[in-house]
Motif scaffolding. Structure first.
Motif, PDB file in Angstrom:
ATOM      1  N   THR A  87      42.437  42.422  42.305  1.00  0.00           N
ATOM      2  CA  THR A  87      41.898  41.349  41.760  1.00  0.00           C
ATOM      3  C   THR A  87      42.670  40.282  42.611  1.00  0.00           C
ATOM      4  O   THR A  87      43.621  40.416  43.195  1.00  0.00           O
ATOM      5  CB  THR A  87      42.384  41.245  40.311  1.00  0.00           C
ATOM      6  N   GLY A  88      42.015  39.949  42.823  1.00  0.00           N
ATOM      7  CA  GLY A  88      42.365  38.380  43.379  1.00  0.00           C
ATOM      8  C   GLY A  88      42.966  37.456  42.429  1.00  0.00           C
ATOM      9  O   GLY A  88      43.573  37.236  41.183  1.00  0.00           O
ATOM     10  N   THR A  89      42.172  36.249  43.224  1.00  0.00           N
ATOM     11  CA  THR A  89      42.813  35.284  42.108  1.00  0.00           C
ATOM     12  C   THR A  89      41.579  35.412  40.609  1.00  0.00           C
ATOM     13  O   THR A  89      40.551  35.922  40.674  1.00  0.00           O
ATOM     14  CB  THR A  89      42.354  34.280  42.735  1.00  0.00           C
ATOM     15  N   ASP A  90      42.086  34.624  39.849  1.00  0.00           N
ATOM     16  CA  ASP A  90      41.261  35.083  38.139  1.00  0.00           C
ATOM     17  C   ASP A  90      40.077  34.631  38.645  1.00  0.00           C
ATOM     18  O   ASP A  90      39.124  33.539  39.476  1.00  0.00           O
ATOM     19  CB  ASP A  90      41.905  34.292  37.065  1.00  0.00           C
ATOM     20  N   GLY A  91      38.982  35.102  38.334  1.00  0.00           N
ATOM     21  CA  GLY A  91      36.851  35.222  38.479  1.00  0.00           C
ATOM     22  C   GLY A  91      36.378  35.752  39.380  1.00  0.00           C
ATOM     23  O   GLY A  91      35.425  34.935  40.238  1.00  0.00           O
ATOM     24  N   GLU A  92      37.003  36.086  40.753  1.00  0.00           N
ATOM     25  CA  GLU A  92      36.805  36.624  41.740  1.00  0.00           C
ATOM     26  C   GLU A  92      36.279  37.411  42.229  1.00  0.00           C
ATOM     27  O   GLU A  92      36.327  38.378  42.959  1.00  0.00           O
ATOM     28  CB  GLU A  92      37.738  35.556  42.880  1.00  0.00           C
ATOM     29  N   THR A  93      36.979  38.632  40.817  1.00  0.00           N
ATOM     30  CA  THR A  93      37.231  40.187  40.955  1.00  0.00           C
ATOM     31  C   THR A  93      35.679  40.707  41.147  1.00  0.00           C
ATOM     32  O   THR A  93      35.870  42.265  41.975  1.00  0.00           O
ATOM     33  CB  THR A  93      37.080  40.728  39.876  1.00  0.00           C
ATOM     34  N   ALA A  94      34.249  41.042  40.674  1.00  0.00           N
ATOM     35  CA  ALA A  94      33.090  41.164  40.390  1.00  0.00           C
ATOM     36  C   ALA A  94      32.624  40.779  42.550  1.00  0.00           C
ATOM     37  O   ALA A  94      32.280  42.654  42.408  1.00  0.00           O
ATOM     38  CB  ALA A  94      32.348  40.708  40.125  1.00  0.00           C
ATOM     39  N   ALA A  95      32.925  39.522  43.144  1.00  0.00           N
ATOM     40  CA  ALA A  95      32.343  39.648  43.977  1.00  0.00           C
ATOM     41  C   ALA A  95      33.525  40.567  45.331  1.00  0.00           C
ATOM     42  O   ALA A  95      32.802  41.416  46.165  1.00  0.00           O
ATOM     43  CB  ALA A  95      32.246  38.230  44.619  1.00  0.00           C
ATOM     44  N   THR A  96      34.408  40.319  45.289  1.00  0.00           N
ATOM     45  CA  THR A  96      35.369  41.153  45.737  1.00  0.00           C
ATOM     46  C   THR A  96      35.531  42.707  45.752  1.00  0.00           C
ATOM     47  O   THR A  96      34.869  42.799  47.039  1.00  0.00           O
ATOM     48  CB  THR A  96      36.656  40.253  45.486  1.00  0.00           C
ATOM     49  N   GLN A  97      35.598  43.063  44.544  1.00  0.00           N
ATOM     50  CA  GLN A  97      35.046  44.278  44.558  1.00  0.00           C
ATOM     51  C   GLN A  97      33.672  45.144  45.149  1.00  0.00           C
ATOM     52  O   GLN A  97      33.713  46.329  45.928  1.00  0.00           O
ATOM     53  CB  GLN A  97      35.392  45.034  42.852  1.00  0.00           C
ATOM     54  N   ALA A  98      32.539  44.181  44.718  1.00  0.00           N
ATOM     55  CA  ALA A  98      31.509  44.496  45.346  1.00  0.00           C
ATOM     56  C   ALA A  98      31.858  44.782  46.824  1.00  0.00           C
ATOM     57  O   ALA A  98      30.800  45.753  47.968  1.00  0.00           O
ATOM     58  CB  ALA A  98      30.552  43.331  45.045  1.00  0.00           C
TER      59      ALA A  98
END
Length: 557
Positions: free
Chosen positions: A24-35
């Motif tokens: 995970t990066g910053t909070d709230g950015e996990t789905a886009a980053t992991q996709a």
């Protein structure tokens, strides 16, 4: 044991065991980053990405047998573009962590490199000792792929016919070789030995494919493990490659924190990384002294911006306990125009810039003085990142004073979800069939992860992975669009998603009202007659309730 580091921004923890990089990066950015990161592990065709977004292009291969799949091409293209020594600047990725995406590309490349090392050893044994047979089999599979592309639905029949012919030729060599003595035995083994090598290669490829698919599935589902990058931390001064990697990752993190963004014009690009401008609201009236005052008290644009900044901090608070806004990111931005057709960005340099970030005193100077004519412009941005990074809503506020007219402009930008091509999970490697006797019942049959043609492709590519330019020439490569950023390049439109569109439109009203309220308060405190400002604000406040997305950067001229 190799040294391991966990990356977070520009800080490195050298005491952690093993090159484990958090997901995970910053909070709230996990789905886009992991996709986006999952693309590095995918084994789907490379054309899937080019056909999906219309921006990324694929260089045609000289021989389709050497063509990379999506994961191989994506990982190499992103690594070169983001970490290359001669690369251009990278656009910030709002709603995602580009460093995490790059680290997963490095991790996927390392996994494939270990597989290719083993396959290279196999090719060294069977390819050199039985080179004529290996070349014949490679030619057969290249012919199958060529026929497959040219003949469409008949590809399977033609490919099978080719294998039958070669199989018959192999049997003839085994039964009645044309030569005698040593060469007769060599001809017998020449066509059979590569098949034995194929069996060993298949086991290697299956093991690696399972690992890659597990990581792919874990990222798309929201779990999985972090990226492991052995050798990412230099352990002595002579490890120049590891030190260069560390410096490039740090540079990437510094670019991500830059407060300079670029306006590329047009309806599609807008502000790079933030999306096109879909709405704009202007409050512009004359500065007139309040009744009873000879003149207004002097103030500057920066005074109004500071008041707006303070009021925007209160957006997440409300009189009712009904949810509401998440905590927004409020930041001062320097917007640089680069032109609609520009293929690169150039960040400002000089004494007023430190680490890609313009210093505060220069931002204030731009806000107060650069309001007309050439030069960069100042905007105050309030950004909401929702849907786990899949939706980025940004409102940019600028205050200008020309002659006796003060203008407060609010413009809305939105960046949609990551393209659907990044969202798919690995297809199941099994199928359901009817039982032979009890045909009314079914059973599940496991399928191989790696098919015969894929094993041959991987084995043929393996020795050439040590010479990437040669492999790029023979197999083609992925060409990334410019100016490049991992988030905005593959962002879709949010307006086709009902709830995302609702969130973008609903956010405009409270932001606009907060901006106007703060601006009018500053005017009142400095002796300005605010009657016209208040009236115009009321009109805008009513109109924004029915806001609809448009193309505010497209002018009918």
């Amino acid at each position: 044991m190799g040294a391991v580091v966990a990356f977070s921004g520009t800080d490195f923890d050298f005491l952690r065991p093993g090159a484990q990089v958090p997901l995970t990066g910053t909070d709230g950015e996990t789905a886009a980053t992991q996709a986006l990161a999952s693309a590095a592990y995918r084994d789907s065709p490379v054309d899937a990405l080019a056909n999906a977004d219309g921006k990324t292009t694929v260089k045609a291969p000289a021989f389709s047998l050497f063509q990379p799949n999506l994961g191989e091409a994506f990982a190499r293209a992103v690594e070169i573009r983001m970490l290359g020594g001669a690369r251009n600047e990278v656009v910030q990725s709002f709603g995602a962590e580009p460093q995490t995406v790059v680290e997963h590309c490095l991790a996927a490349t390392h996994i494939r490199k270990e597989r290719d090392t083993r396959l290279t050893l196999l090719m060294g044994v069977f390819g050199l000792l039985f080179l004529p047979g290996v070349l014949i089999w490679l030619a057969v599979f290249q012919l199958r792929r060529t026929l497959g592309k040219a003949n469409g639905s008949r590809a399977g029949v033609l490919g099978g016919a080719v294998l039958v012919v070669v199989g018959f030729f192999t049997v003839l060599l085994i039964v009645k070789p044309p030569l005698s003595g040593f060469w007769s035995q060599y001809l017998r083994v020449m066509m059979v030995a590569p098949v034995l090598g194929w069996f060993w290669a298949k086991r290697i490829c299956e093991r690696t494919a399972k690992d890659l698919r597990d990581r792919w599935g874990g990222l798309v589902s929201g779990g999985g493990v972090g990226a492991k990058i052995p050798g990412a931390v230099p352990r002595n001064p002579n490890e120049t490659r590891a030190e260069a990697l560390r410096q490039n990752l740090a540079k990437l993190a510094t670019e991500q924190q830059s407060n300079v963004v670029f306006y590329a014009g047009g309806a599609d690009k807008g502000i790079l990384g933030m999306g096109s401008r879909w709405g704009s609201w202007q409050l512009a009236e004359e500065l007139v002294p309040r009744e009873g005052l000879a003149e207004i008290h002097p103030f500057r644009s920066w005074d109004v911006i500071k008041a707006i900044h303070g009021r925007l901090r209160e957006l997440e608070r409300g009189p009712l306990h009904t949810g509401g806004f998440p905590k927004p990111s409020i930041r001062h931005w320097v917007v640089v125009p680069i032109g609609e057709g520009a293929d690169k960005i150039v960040r400002p340099t000089g004494a007023e810039v430190e680490g890609f970030t313009v210093k505060d005193f220069e931002i204030q100077n731009i806000c107060n003085t650069q309001q007309f004519g050439k030069g960069n412009r100042h905007y105050l941005g309030v950004q909401f990142t929702g849907w786990d990074g899949q939706l980025v809503i940004t409102f940019m506020i600028t205050v200008t004073v020309l002659a006796s007219t003060l203008r407060v402009e609010v413009s809305g930008h939105v960046l949609g979800p990551v393209h659907d091509v990044f969202m798919g999970a690995p297809p199941a490697n099994e199928k359901t069939v009817s039982k032979t006797v009890r045909f009314w019942e079914t059973r599940t049959v496991a399928l191989p992860l790696v098919k015969t043609d894929e094993v041959v492709r991987l084995a043929a590519r393996a020795p050439l992975t040590w010479f990437p330019p040669v492999l790029d020439h023979l197999g083609g490569k992925l060409a990334l669009p410019e100016p490049f950023g991992v988030r905005h390049t593959w962002a879709g439109k949010p307006w086709s998603h009902r709830f995302m569109a609702d969130d973008a439109l609903r956010a405009a009203t409270p932001v606009l009202r907060a901006v106007h309220s703060a601006a009018i308060q500053v005017l009142t405190e400095n002796g300005v007659d605010t009657e016209k400002f208040t009236g115009r604000s009321s009109v805008l406040s009513g109109g924004v309730q029915g806001a609809e997305p448009g193309k505010a950067d497209v002018y009918n001229a």
